[in-house]
Write a protein that holds these residues in place. Structure first.
Motif, mmCIF file in Angstrom:
data_model
loop_
_atom_site.group_PDB
_atom_site.id
_atom_site.type_symbol
_atom_site.label_atom_id
_atom_site.label_comp_id
_atom_site.label_asym_id
_atom_site.label_seq_id
_atom_site.Cartn_x
_atom_site.Cartn_y
_atom_site.Cartn_z
ATOM 1 N N GLY A 43 0.791 -1.226 0.000
ATOM 2 C CA GLY A 43 0.000 0.000 0.000
ATOM 3 C C GLY A 43 0.823 1.275 0.000
ATOM 4 O O GLY A 43 0.291 2.361 -0.163
ATOM 5 N N GLN A 44 2.136 1.174 0.211
ATOM 6 C CA GLN A 44 3.011 2.360 0.211
ATOM 7 C C GLN A 44 3.653 2.498 -1.170
ATOM 8 O O GLN A 44 4.072 1.515 -1.771
ATOM 9 C CB GLN A 44 4.088 2.219 1.278
ATOM 10 N N VAL A 64 7.440 -2.360 -9.109
ATOM 11 C CA VAL A 64 6.085 -2.275 -9.633
ATOM 12 C C VAL A 64 5.739 -0.804 -9.747
ATOM 13 O O VAL A 64 5.957 -0.035 -8.803
ATOM 14 C CB VAL A 64 5.067 -2.979 -8.704
ATOM 15 N N PHE A 65 5.213 -0.435 -10.899
ATOM 16 C CA PHE A 65 4.800 0.941 -11.120
ATOM 17 C C PHE A 65 3.299 1.053 -10.948
ATOM 18 O O PHE A 65 2.572 0.059 -11.033
ATOM 19 C CB PHE A 65 5.280 1.412 -12.491
ATOM 20 N N GLU A 66 2.826 2.258 -10.702
ATOM 21 C CA GLU A 66 1.435 2.511 -10.316
ATOM 22 C C GLU A 66 0.415 1.812 -11.218
ATOM 23 O O GLU A 66 -0.601 1.337 -10.745
ATOM 24 C CB GLU A 66 1.180 4.017 -10.301
ATOM 25 N N HIS A 67 0.673 1.717 -12.479
ATOM 26 C CA HIS A 67 -0.296 1.106 -13.389
ATOM 27 C C HIS A 67 -0.007 -0.373 -13.623
ATOM 28 O O HIS A 67 -0.280 -0.901 -14.693
ATOM 29 C CB HIS A 67 -0.359 1.901 -14.694
ATOM 30 N N ALA A 68 0.590 -1.023 -12.614
ATOM 31 C CA ALA A 68 0.804 -2.466 -12.545
ATOM 32 C C ALA A 68 1.912 -2.988 -13.444
ATOM 33 O O ALA A 68 2.079 -4.190 -13.567
ATOM 34 C CB ALA A 68 -0.501 -3.225 -12.807
ATOM 35 N N LYS A 69 2.695 -2.136 -14.058
ATOM 36 C CA LYS A 69 3.829 -2.615 -14.843
ATOM 37 C C LYS A 69 4.918 -3.082 -13.887
ATOM 38 O O LYS A 69 5.302 -2.371 -12.959
ATOM 39 C CB LYS A 69 4.369 -1.519 -15.748
ATOM 40 N N VAL A 70 5.425 -4.298 -14.121
ATOM 41 C CA VAL A 70 6.481 -4.875 -13.291
ATOM 42 C C VAL A 70 7.777 -4.889 -14.101
ATOM 43 O O VAL A 70 7.789 -5.311 -15.252
ATOM 44 C CB VAL A 70 6.123 -6.312 -12.842
ATOM 45 N N VAL A 71 8.846 -4.425 -13.482
ATOM 46 C CA VAL A 71 10.167 -4.437 -14.106
ATOM 47 C C VAL A 71 11.084 -5.281 -13.236
ATOM 48 O O VAL A 71 11.235 -5.013 -12.044
ATOM 49 C CB VAL A 71 10.724 -3.000 -14.255
ATOM 50 N N HIS A 72 11.677 -6.310 -13.844
ATOM 51 C CA HIS A 72 12.598 -7.206 -13.139
ATOM 52 C C HIS A 72 14.012 -6.757 -13.478
ATOM 53 O O HIS A 72 14.427 -6.820 -14.638
ATOM 54 C CB HIS A 72 12.358 -8.642 -13.590
ATOM 55 N N CYS A 85 6.731 9.543 -10.549
ATOM 56 C CA CYS A 85 6.269 8.275 -11.123
ATOM 57 C C CYS A 85 6.154 7.295 -9.951
ATOM 58 O O CYS A 85 7.166 6.851 -9.397
ATOM 59 C CB CYS A 85 7.272 7.769 -12.157
ATOM 60 N N LYS A 86 4.939 7.012 -9.545
ATOM 61 C CA LYS A 86 4.735 6.173 -8.361
ATOM 62 C C LYS A 86 5.218 4.752 -8.626
ATOM 63 O O LYS A 86 4.889 4.146 -9.642
ATOM 64 C CB LYS A 86 3.269 6.169 -7.955
ATOM 65 N N HIS A 87 6.005 4.248 -7.656
ATOM 66 C CA HIS A 87 6.561 2.908 -7.776
ATOM 67 C C HIS A 87 6.834 2.337 -6.395
ATOM 68 O O HIS A 87 6.839 3.052 -5.402
ATOM 69 C CB HIS A 87 7.851 2.931 -8.613
ATOM 70 N N ARG A 88 7.051 1.036 -6.365
ATOM 71 C CA ARG A 88 7.390 0.347 -5.127
ATOM 72 C C ARG A 88 8.280 -0.844 -5.457
ATOM 73 O O ARG A 88 8.310 -1.316 -6.603
ATOM 74 C CB ARG A 88 6.145 -0.084 -4.356
ATOM 75 N N VAL A 89 8.996 -1.322 -4.472
ATOM 76 C CA VAL A 89 9.831 -2.513 -4.622
ATOM 77 C C VAL A 89 8.991 -3.692 -4.138
ATOM 78 O O VAL A 89 8.576 -3.730 -2.982
ATOM 79 C CB VAL A 89 11.140 -2.394 -3.806
ATOM 80 N N SER A 90 8.731 -4.651 -5.035
ATOM 81 C CA SER A 90 7.879 -5.786 -4.657
ATOM 82 C C SER A 90 8.674 -7.030 -4.285
ATOM 83 O O SER A 90 8.121 -7.973 -3.711
ATOM 84 C CB SER A 90 6.915 -6.117 -5.795
ATOM 85 N N TRP A 91 9.985 -7.043 -4.622
ATOM 86 C CA TRP A 91 10.807 -8.212 -4.297
ATOM 87 C C TRP A 91 12.276 -7.850 -4.454
ATOM 88 O O TRP A 91 12.644 -7.109 -5.354
ATOM 89 C CB TRP A 91 10.460 -9.369 -5.238
ATOM 90 N N THR A 92 13.113 -8.358 -3.552
ATOM 91 C CA THR A 92 14.564 -8.291 -3.707
ATOM 92 C C THR A 92 15.153 -9.631 -3.299
ATOM 93 O O THR A 92 14.639 -10.300 -2.399
ATOM 94 C CB THR A 92 15.217 -7.175 -2.850
#
Length: 105
Positions: A43-44, A64-72, A85-92
């Protein structure tokens, strides 16, 4: 002047993600980030005032970017994230830990 090495001096206690400024002149911030299975809390979102160029030097991560695009991102990969550009880290990765260089400008 003495050269330094980004791979040296990595803390052994990585229970928390580590953000270490390498240079900061008020306009540009260069930091080393060390992640070991860390993610942005659910949620952050990061919504930064400055653009960010980030590179993975070791390990892997998923953004993960706000519009659900995932970049590995894998070792050697880099990306520019524009300001706000809203983003979050979903995995490391946790082994080896993920070592990033981030440039905020």
């Amino acid at each position: 002047m003495k050269p330094q090495n980004v791979f040296e001096g990595i803390r052994t206690d990585l229970s928390n993600e580590v953000f270490e400024p390498l240079e900061d002149n008020g306009k540009v911030l260069i930091e080393r980030i060390i992640s070991k299975g860390h993610v942005t809390p659910e949620g952050q979102w990061y919504d930064q005032d400055r653009s960010e160029w980030v590179m993975v030097l070791q390990g892997e991560a998923k953004l993960v970017f706000e519009h659900a695009k995932v970049v590995h991102l894998k070792k050697g990969d880099y990306i520019t994230i524009p300001a706000h550009c809203k983003h979050r880290v979903s995995w490391t990765a946790d082994h080896p830990e993920t070592l990033w260089i981030a440039v905020h400008y």
